[in-house]
Scaffold this active site. Structure first.
Site, mmCIF file in Angstrom:
data_model
loop_
_atom_site.group_PDB
_atom_site.id
_atom_site.type_symbol
_atom_site.label_atom_id
_atom_site.label_comp_id
_atom_site.label_asym_id
_atom_site.label_seq_id
_atom_site.Cartn_x
_atom_site.Cartn_y
_atom_site.Cartn_z
ATOM 1 N N VAL A 11 0.996 -1.088 -0.014
ATOM 2 C CA VAL A 11 -0.072 0.125 -0.196
ATOM 3 C C VAL A 11 0.672 1.068 -0.030
ATOM 4 O O VAL A 11 0.536 2.204 -0.770
ATOM 5 C CB VAL A 11 -1.038 0.027 1.456
ATOM 6 C CG1 VAL A 11 -1.670 1.499 1.292
ATOM 7 C CG2 VAL A 11 -2.012 -1.365 1.267
ATOM 8 N N LYS A 35 14.495 -2.569 3.430
ATOM 9 C CA LYS A 35 13.509 -2.282 2.391
ATOM 10 C C LYS A 35 14.037 -0.816 1.738
ATOM 11 O O LYS A 35 14.142 -0.791 0.530
ATOM 12 C CB LYS A 35 12.133 -2.043 2.976
ATOM 13 C CG LYS A 35 11.307 -3.126 2.917
ATOM 14 C CD LYS A 35 9.825 -2.746 3.377
ATOM 15 C CE LYS A 35 9.093 -3.974 3.540
ATOM 16 N NZ LYS A 35 7.833 -3.736 4.459
ATOM 17 N N GLU A 152 -8.010 2.286 1.158
ATOM 18 C CA GLU A 152 -7.376 2.047 -0.296
ATOM 19 C C GLU A 152 -8.363 0.729 -0.559
ATOM 20 O O GLU A 152 -8.596 -0.224 0.235
ATOM 21 C CB GLU A 152 -5.885 1.793 -0.113
ATOM 22 C CG GLU A 152 -5.375 0.693 0.743
ATOM 23 C CD GLU A 152 -5.283 -0.678 0.477
ATOM 24 O OE1 GLU A 152 -5.317 -1.476 1.273
ATOM 25 O OE2 GLU A 152 -5.934 -0.911 -0.803
ATOM 26 N N LYS A 271 -16.255 -16.043 -9.095
ATOM 27 C CA LYS A 271 -15.370 -17.104 -9.811
ATOM 28 C C LYS A 271 -15.041 -18.189 -8.778
ATOM 29 O O LYS A 271 -14.563 -17.982 -7.697
ATOM 30 C CB LYS A 271 -14.049 -16.358 -10.318
ATOM 31 C CG LYS A 271 -13.162 -17.294 -11.217
ATOM 32 C CD LYS A 271 -13.544 -17.158 -12.662
ATOM 33 C CE LYS A 271 -12.636 -17.907 -13.460
ATOM 34 N NZ LYS A 271 -13.287 -19.131 -13.567
ATOM 35 N N GLY A 277 -7.379 -16.115 -0.883
ATOM 36 C CA GLY A 277 -6.229 -15.851 -0.121
ATOM 37 C C GLY A 277 -5.783 -14.606 -0.075
ATOM 38 O O GLY A 277 -6.538 -13.396 -0.315
ATOM 39 N N CYS A 280 -5.365 -9.780 2.467
ATOM 40 C CA CYS A 280 -6.358 -8.870 2.802
ATOM 41 C C CYS A 280 -7.573 -9.706 3.206
ATOM 42 O O CYS A 280 -8.243 -9.353 4.329
ATOM 43 C CB CYS A 280 -6.771 -7.821 1.682
ATOM 44 S SG CYS A 280 -5.282 -6.415 1.110
ATOM 45 N N LYS A 340 -2.737 -15.232 -6.348
ATOM 46 C CA LYS A 340 -3.701 -14.688 -7.309
ATOM 47 C C LYS A 340 -2.525 -14.560 -8.444
ATOM 48 O O LYS A 340 -1.521 -14.244 -8.390
ATOM 49 C CB LYS A 340 -4.599 -13.784 -7.381
ATOM 50 C CG LYS A 340 -4.098 -12.471 -6.859
ATOM 51 C CD LYS A 340 -5.159 -11.420 -6.687
ATOM 52 C CE LYS A 340 -4.698 -10.039 -7.093
ATOM 53 N NZ LYS A 340 -5.443 -8.928 -6.953
HETATM 54 C C1 UDX Z 1 -8.299 -7.298 -2.139
HETATM 55 C C2 UDX Z 1 -9.605 -6.345 -2.661
HETATM 56 O O1 UDX Z 1 -10.011 -6.836 -3.793
HETATM 57 C C3 UDX Z 1 -9.121 -5.083 -2.819
HETATM 58 O O2 UDX Z 1 -10.071 -4.068 -3.210
HETATM 59 C C4 UDX Z 1 -8.501 -4.541 -1.228
HETATM 60 O O3 UDX Z 1 -7.961 -3.471 -1.519
HETATM 61 C C5 UDX Z 1 -7.433 -5.458 -0.895
HETATM 62 O O4 UDX Z 1 -8.047 -6.955 -0.850
HETATM 63 P P1 UDX Z 1 -6.536 -8.554 -3.267
HETATM 64 O O5 UDX Z 1 -6.015 -9.048 -1.785
HETATM 65 O O6 UDX Z 1 -5.455 -8.173 -4.137
HETATM 66 O O7 UDX Z 1 -7.503 -7.409 -3.260
HETATM 67 O O8 UDX Z 1 -6.944 -9.651 -4.186
HETATM 68 P P2 UDX Z 1 -8.151 -10.036 -4.867
HETATM 69 O O9 UDX Z 1 -8.273 -9.860 -6.290
HETATM 70 O O10 UDX Z 1 -9.591 -9.450 -4.241
HETATM 71 O O11 UDX Z 1 -8.272 -11.724 -4.681
HETATM 72 C C6 UDX Z 1 -8.531 -12.028 -3.193
HETATM 73 C C7 UDX Z 1 -8.623 -13.669 -3.619
HETATM 74 O O12 UDX Z 1 -9.974 -13.951 -4.025
HETATM 75 C C8 UDX Z 1 -7.550 -14.142 -4.523
HETATM 76 O O13 UDX Z 1 -7.081 -15.501 -3.723
HETATM 77 C C9 UDX Z 1 -8.650 -14.598 -5.579
HETATM 78 O O14 UDX Z 1 -7.889 -15.832 -6.328
HETATM 79 C C10 UDX Z 1 -9.727 -14.946 -5.099
HETATM 80 N N1 UDX Z 1 -11.029 -14.889 -6.028
HETATM 81 C C11 UDX Z 1 -11.181 -13.438 -6.297
HETATM 82 C C12 UDX Z 1 -11.743 -15.875 -6.262
HETATM 83 O O15 UDX Z 1 -11.597 -17.151 -5.360
HETATM 84 N N2 UDX Z 1 -12.790 -15.610 -6.854
HETATM 85 C C13 UDX Z 1 -13.018 -14.347 -7.488
HETATM 86 O O16 UDX Z 1 -14.291 -14.347 -8.212
HETATM 87 C C14 UDX Z 1 -12.155 -13.286 -7.111
#
Ligand code: UDX
Length: 469
Positions: A11, A35, A152, A271, A277, A280, A340
């Site tokens: 972030v 860092k 954020e 999905k 995972g 967040c 992801k």
């Molecule tokens: C998330 C939120 O999307 C973001 O707005 C916030 O600021 C931080 O947390 P992020 O952790 O980067 O972002 O991942 P995200 O794209 O949300 O995916 C989270 C997890 O959900 C991943 O493991 C992804 O594989 C899974 N996922 C996502 C699914 O299993 N199915 C879906 O349809 C979407």
């Protein structure tokens, strides 16, 4: 504007670099000197598309700099963004000690009045506690500290895009002055008047400018937890549907498409797969559950979403056991390690649990990921790391797809089926096309999508309703 960013994690780095990118003077600092050393060498401590280019560009333009000198950094900005991690404590609460430490640093080192902005994900009412802490630590200070919340919504893998082209910007403020400052900070993004756009090579697609939502600080803090928990709910709902599809012989991809065409539901985050995972969603759901429990609200809905998510790996391994019988001494390849695609982040990644479980079962585990192998090696030094998916497939008795990297779709699967000891694929992200995979000779198992053989077997076993005889 002169801006200080405390914290150079995902972030903090994206926020600092993108604020410099839109024209502000930004100093980023972190109490982890290693860092700052990496950043001074022109490298990044994280993998995030487009971020390296933006950092290099703005350091060269003297709009962005990094320092390990925390007091110097605090004194630089008129505005300070707190982007410090709030990891989960053992009980699921967010660890806010870093925010408290930041309050002490700001109150004791400031040489002018400041607007202090929470960007870290924090439970509601943290702004009130931050204000109070600044007052206590700064009781002998002549400077005043206003507090605001600016959550954020950055997604790893597309964080730069999400910062420069957000759907909304939420600011929680307690006074007009703070609101005006935040409007000024985000003006180029609110008007989509970017100096340039490294994501779209300056040819940004037409998109409505983001909405600026001005709320109370408490509401802004709650919007973050509520949004992430709702995304988790949607994913777990899709996974619940997937389990029903497998039992009833339907196709979850078709079902969620049908659902998502309803604008009240929307196609995003439906999905099905092996679970959510990352750093967040899991921790924000936990923190939100804790918050609800503290105020006596029934949060069983969120607990169920978490429970469904935790059981995804179990269901996936049961399917693999059904196909493989036992795992001991079996050569199993895991395709994808990151939680992801487009990130090297393995925190709470389903693939990590898959590896642990297969090792417990004494399987021979090999892995491949385009970005996340170094971080995985630190956790699992003894497993086999392959140079590419073909080396991974060579001699494997099963491949488990755990991350839907786009490049996996383009692989020569016919070649892979020849390399494998047994062409068996368990697709934990429904990335691949079942009929295409079966056409090139694979036993293919998706999530909520039965293999043709399974679907036919299910239909044959389905007792005809009395009327149909
Ligand atoms: C998330 C939120 O999307 C973001 O707005 C916030 O600021 C931080 O947390 P992020 O952790 O980067 O972002 O991942 P995200 O794209 O949300 O995916 C989270 C997890 O959900 C991943 O493991 C992804 O594989 C899974 N996922 C996502 C699914 O299993 N199915 C879906 O349809 C979407």
């Amino acid at each position: 504007m002169r801006i200080t960013v405390l914290g150079c994690g995902y972030v903090g780095l994206v926020t600092g670099a993108c604020l410099a990118e839109i024209g502000h003077s930004v100093v980023c600092t972190d109490n982890d000197e290693s860092k700052i050393d990496i950043l001074h060498q022109g490298a990044l401590p994280i993998y995030e598309p487009h971020l390296q280019e933006i950092v290099v560009h703005n350091v060269a333009a003297k709009r962005l700099s990094f320092t390990a000198d925390l007091p110097e950094a605090v004194r630089f900005g008129d505005v300070i963004f707190i982007c410090i991690g709030t990891p989960p404590l053992h009980n699921g609460d967010s660890d806010l000690s870093g925010i408290d430490g930041a309050a002490r640093l700001i109150a004791q080192e400031s040489r002018s009045s400041k607007l202090v902005i929470e960007k870290s994900t924090v439970p509601v009412q943290s702004g009130q506690k931050l204000s109070r802490a600044l007052g206590i630590y700064g009781r002998n200070s002549q400077w005043s500290f206003s507090v605001a919340s600016n959550p954020e919504f950055l997604r790893e893998g597309s964080a730069v895009l999400d910062f420069l082209h957000p759907d909304r910007i939420v600011i929680g403020v307690g006074d007009q002055g703070s609101q005006l400052l935040l409007r000024e900070i985000y003006r180029p993004i609110l008007r989509q008047e970017l100096l340039r756009c490294p994501v779209h090579d300056d040819d940004c697609p037409q998109k409505n400018p983001p909405e600026l939502l001005v709320t109370s600080i408490n509401s802004a803090e709650l919007i973050k937890h509520a949004s992430n928990s709702f995304l988790a709910l949607k994913i777990s709902y899709a996974n619940l549907i997937a389990d029903i599809c497998e039992s009833m012989g339907a196709n979850v991809e078709e079902v969620v498409r049908g659902m998502g065409l309803d604008p009240r539901i929307g196609p995003a985050f439906l999905k099905a797969g092996i679970g959510f995972g990352g750093f967040c969603l899991p921790k924000d759901v936990q923190a939100f559950i804790r918050l609800g429990e503290k105020v006596g609200v029934d949060v069983s809905l969120l607990k169920d979403a978490e429970h469904i998510n935790r059981r995804r790996i179990e269901g996936f391994l049961a399917k693999a056991a059904h196909a493989l019988w036992t795992f001991k001494d079996k050569h199993i390849g895991i395709l994808g390690l990151a939680f992801k695609p487009n990130t090297d982040d393995i925190r709470f990644a389903p693939a990590m649990e898959l590896i642990s479980r297969l090792l417990e079962e004494r399987a021979h585990v090999s892995v491949y990921d385009p970005q996340a192998m170094d971080k995985t090696r630190a956790l699992f030094p003894s497993i086999r790391y392959c140079a590419d998916p073909y080396q991974l497939a060579d001699g494997a008795e099963a491949l488990m797809l755990a991350t839907e990297w786009a490049e996996f779709k383009e692989l020569d699967w016919a070649r892979i089926s020849r390399l494998m000891q047994r062409p068996l694929v368990l697709d934990g992200r429904n990335l691949l096309d079942r009929s295409e995979m079966e056409r090139v000779g694979f036993e293919y198992h998706g999530v909520g999508v039965l293999s043709t053989a399974e679907a036919e077997a299910r239909c044959a076993a389905m007792p005809l309703s009395p009327g149909a005889r």
